[in-house]
Design a protein around this motif. Structure first.
Motif, PDB file in Angstrom:
ATOM      1  N   ALA A 257      75.089  87.073  64.417  1.00 17.63           N
ATOM      2  CA  ALA A 257      73.827  87.117  63.800  1.00 17.63           C
ATOM      3  C   ALA A 257      73.646  85.535  63.335  1.00 17.63           C
ATOM      4  CB  ALA A 257      73.912  88.006  62.646  1.00 17.63           C
ATOM      5  N   THR A 258      74.655  84.869  63.064  1.00 15.92           N
ATOM      6  CA  THR A 258      74.708  83.529  62.484  1.00 15.92           C
ATOM      7  C   THR A 258      74.217  82.565  64.003  1.00 15.92           C
ATOM      8  OG1 THR A 258      76.213  83.816  60.860  1.00 15.92           O
ATOM      9  CG2 THR A 258      75.858  81.554  61.447  1.00 15.92           C
ATOM     10  N   LEU A 259      74.769  82.905  64.929  1.00 14.26           N
ATOM     11  CA  LEU A 259      74.706  82.149  66.097  1.00 14.26           C
ATOM     12  C   LEU A 259      73.326  82.324  66.864  1.00 14.26           C
ATOM     13  CD1 LEU A 259      78.268  82.254  67.268  1.00 14.26           C
ATOM     14  CD2 LEU A 259      77.314  80.289  66.541  1.00 14.26           C
ATOM     15  N   GLU A 260      72.539  83.500  66.461  1.00 14.07           N
ATOM     16  CA  GLU A 260      71.367  83.661  66.875  1.00 14.07           C
ATOM     17  C   GLU A 260      70.494  82.666  66.801  1.00 14.07           C
ATOM     18  OE1 GLU A 260      69.648  86.556  67.934  1.00 14.07           O
ATOM     19  OE2 GLU A 260      71.772  87.456  68.489  1.00 14.07           O
ATOM     20  N   GLU A 261      70.785  81.928  65.690  1.00 14.91           N
ATOM     21  CA  GLU A 261      69.921  80.321  65.618  1.00 14.91           C
ATOM     22  C   GLU A 261      70.219  79.403  66.895  1.00 14.91           C
ATOM     23  OE1 GLU A 261      68.092  79.964  63.170  1.00 14.91           O
ATOM     24  OE2 GLU A 261      69.059  81.466  61.607  1.00 14.91           O
ATOM     25  N   VAL A 262      71.392  79.606  67.435  1.00 23.71           N
ATOM     26  CA  VAL A 262      71.507  78.967  68.688  1.00 23.71           C
ATOM     27  C   VAL A 262      70.496  79.630  69.820  1.00 23.71           C
ATOM     28  CG1 VAL A 262      73.010  77.879  70.437  1.00 23.71           C
ATOM     29  CG2 VAL A 262      73.820  78.072  68.170  1.00 23.71           C
ATOM     30  N   ARG A 263      70.681  80.752  69.805  1.00 27.27           N
ATOM     31  CA  ARG A 263      69.890  81.525  70.945  1.00 27.27           C
ATOM     32  C   ARG A 263      68.463  81.244  70.776  1.00 27.27           C
ATOM     33  NH1 ARG A 263      72.158  86.619  73.041  1.00 27.27           N
ATOM     34  NH2 ARG A 263      70.158  87.347  72.808  1.00 27.27           N
ATOM     35  N   GLU A 264      68.016  81.110  69.544  1.00 30.29           N
ATOM     36  CA  GLU A 264      66.596  81.032  69.434  1.00 30.29           C
ATOM     37  C   GLU A 264      66.018  79.494  69.577  1.00 30.29           C
ATOM     38  OE1 GLU A 264      64.137  83.340  69.093  1.00 30.29           O
ATOM     39  OE2 GLU A 264      65.912  84.998  69.404  1.00 30.29           O
ATOM     40  N   ALA A 265      67.132  78.666  69.870  1.00 30.49           N
ATOM     41  CA  ALA A 265      66.701  77.169  69.527  1.00 30.49           C
ATOM     42  C   ALA A 265      65.975  76.575  70.436  1.00 30.49           C
ATOM     43  CB  ALA A 265      68.009  76.335  69.397  1.00 30.49           C
ATOM     44  N   ASP A 266      64.969  75.929  70.541  1.00 32.06           N
ATOM     45  CA  ASP A 266      64.372  75.242  71.522  1.00 32.06           C
ATOM     46  C   ASP A 266      64.846  74.211  72.283  1.00 32.06           C
ATOM     47  OD1 ASP A 266      61.069  76.235  70.922  1.00 32.06           O
ATOM     48  OD2 ASP A 266      62.182  75.732  68.889  1.00 32.06           O
ATOM     49  N   LEU A 267      65.875  73.518  71.427  1.00 35.75           N
ATOM     50  CA  LEU A 267      66.814  72.556  72.139  1.00 35.75           C
ATOM     51  C   LEU A 267      68.223  72.773  71.449  1.00 35.75           C
ATOM     52  CD1 LEU A 267      66.826  70.150  73.996  1.00 35.75           C
ATOM     53  CD2 LEU A 267      66.259  68.546  72.139  1.00 35.75           C
ATOM     54  N   ILE A 268      69.182  72.331  72.296  1.00 35.97           N
ATOM     55  CA  ILE A 268      70.580  72.487  71.602  1.00 35.97           C
ATOM     56  C   ILE A 268      71.220  71.237  72.207  1.00 35.97           C
ATOM     57  CG2 ILE A 268      72.932  73.500  72.255  1.00 35.97           C
ATOM     58  CD1 ILE A 268      71.471  76.048  73.205  1.00 35.97           C
ATOM     59  N   ILE A 269      71.824  70.737  70.891  1.00 39.68           N
ATOM     60  CA  ILE A 269      72.427  69.325  71.030  1.00 39.68           C
ATOM     61  C   ILE A 269      74.096  69.746  71.203  1.00 39.68           C
ATOM     62  CG2 ILE A 269      72.951  67.059  70.020  1.00 39.68           C
ATOM     63  CD1 ILE A 269      70.198  67.698  70.918  1.00 39.68           C
TER      64      ILE A 269
END
Length: 415
Positions: A257-269
């Motif tokens: 659930a927390t890592l959903e933020e990564v799934r939903e990100a427009d860009l990953i650094i």
């Protein structure tokens, strides 16, 4: 283990294990790696090694031994009996660290769920002392239920309750995410191996004071801040939990659930510690976890590598890294500590976000001041040609705002 493909240097792996132990304030009095020619089912380590280490444990009065590998319940119990001290494996250690770091209710629930899932999987045979049948009346489990069955049932019930509570948390997080989508700011997520410098970079870019320390898993709960890019566009920067090699499956599942933020990100650094001798292996470990998150094959096209900690490189290497990152590409050499290269990283983020937006041409009546103002506020105007009563604009918009613009009366879209 001799003869097995492992790109990790044993010394580096040992250093990391010591760092993990120190991350929860354990005092490490002895550490060594032991070459194995084969696994011993009863104790993992050979009998001679077990006896030799027993002497070390007794001499230094060690109360906790950590095996940087996965132990079966039987191996753990046999080592505890042989050494007369508590023994935990790598998964148990990481779970303890996460338990000590969790600050939010969501983080605590996720860690407890992971710990119980791990504990339940170990309620097999090793707890033979619990295999006796319970006496008494058996109010809960009924007559004849053994102690191990009771424990398994109680853990199962607690896991079910935790999953239910986490569903509530997930619903709240989804609502927050939807609310953020109404605010037209792209999300940029920082990911990386633990201690790669994500929080230091987060603080440097957003001028915040998130807890950042030369410590493994200093950050556990995600943090978000607004960030203004060189073009003036605003994005939301998200700092996430660090990854580590052999990250327990229970943790990846619990923190989904927390890592959903990564799934939903427009860009990953992807923040990397380029000064670390195991930098390439750490990169592979992070990519492995990202694949577990099912980001899709296209995630690499929306990812920038921030080659961090160049301040720890030799002068010539640092200059070379900065010069190389000047060339067009998806990498930027930075030092989150000194700020070197951070300007270029922001330009890369700006450019990638810009490319992800739709480029369109629209015609807006000059009398429609509200639509004209809306376009300037939510989009990036590249070109404008004013006529007698209307203006033709070339602009970039993200998907959400493109839909909103289409619903505005008076605005026409050119081919």
């Amino acid at each position: 283990m001799k003869g097995t493909p492992d790109s990790r240097d044993p010394e580096a792996r040992l250093d990391e294990a010591v760092g993990l132990a120190q991350a929860i304030a354990l005092e490490v009095v002895a550490a060594e790696y032991v070459p194995l020619s084969k696994y011993r089912p009863s104790t993992l380590l050979g009998q001679g090694t077990v006896e030799r280490l027993k002497g070390v444990i007794e001499e230094d009065e060690i109360v906790l031994a950590i095996i940087d590998a996965t132990l079966s319940p039987i191996q753990q119990r046999n080592l505890e009996k042989a050494w007369d001290c508590k023994v935990i494996d790598r998964t148990g250690l990481i779970l303890d660290i996460f338990g000590a770091r969790a600050r939010t209710r969501e983080g605590s629930l996720q860690v407890e769920l992971a710990a119980l899932s791990y504990q339940k999987s170990r309620l097999v045979r090793s707890w033979t002392h619990l295999e006796r049948q319970r006496g008494g009346f058996g109010f809960l489990g009924g007559p004849g239920e053994t102690q191990i069955e009771t424990d398994r049932r109680l853990i199962g019930e607690r896991i079910a309750r935790l999953k239910k509570e986490l569903e509530e948390v997930k619903r709240t997080r989804d609502l927050h995410r939807k609310a953020r989508k109404r605010v037209p700011y792209p999300i940029v997520a920082l990911v990386g191996y633990t201690n790669a410098g994500k929080s230091t970079l987060f603080n440097r870019l957003t001028k915040s004071d998130v807890f950042a320390q030369d410590l493994l898993f200093a950050t556990l709960d995600p943090t978000m801040r607004g960030l203004q890019l060189p073009s003036g566009r605003k994005v939301i920067l998200s700092d996430t939990v660090g990854f580590v090699s052999d990250l327990p499956h229970e943790l990846v599942a619990a923190f989904r659930a927390t890592l959903e933020e990564v799934r939903e990100a427009d860009l990953i650094i992807h923040v990397r510690d380029v000064a670390h001798p195991e930098s390439e292996s750490q990169k592979s470990d992070v990519e492995k976890v990202l694949k577990e998150l099912e980001l899709g094959d296209a995630y690499e096209q929306r990812m920038i590598e921030a080659l961090n900690k160049i301040d720890l490189l030799e002068d010539s290497e640092r200059e070379g890294a900065l010069a190389a990152s000047e060339r067009p590409g998806m990498k930027a050499a930075v030092s989150a500590l000194t700020g070197d290269g951070c300007g270029l990283l922001l330009e890369r983020i700006d450019s990638m976000i810009s490319m992800a937006m739709n480029q369109i041409s629209v015609t807006i009546p000059l009398s429609d001041g509200a639509s004209m103002a809306w376009v300037y506020e939510h989009g990036e105007v590249l070109e404008r040609q004013d006529g007698d009563d209307k203006a033709i604009l070339k602009l970039r918009l993200d998907e959400a705002n493109l839909s909103r613009l289409k619903s505005r009366l008076g605005v026409t879209f050119d081919d």
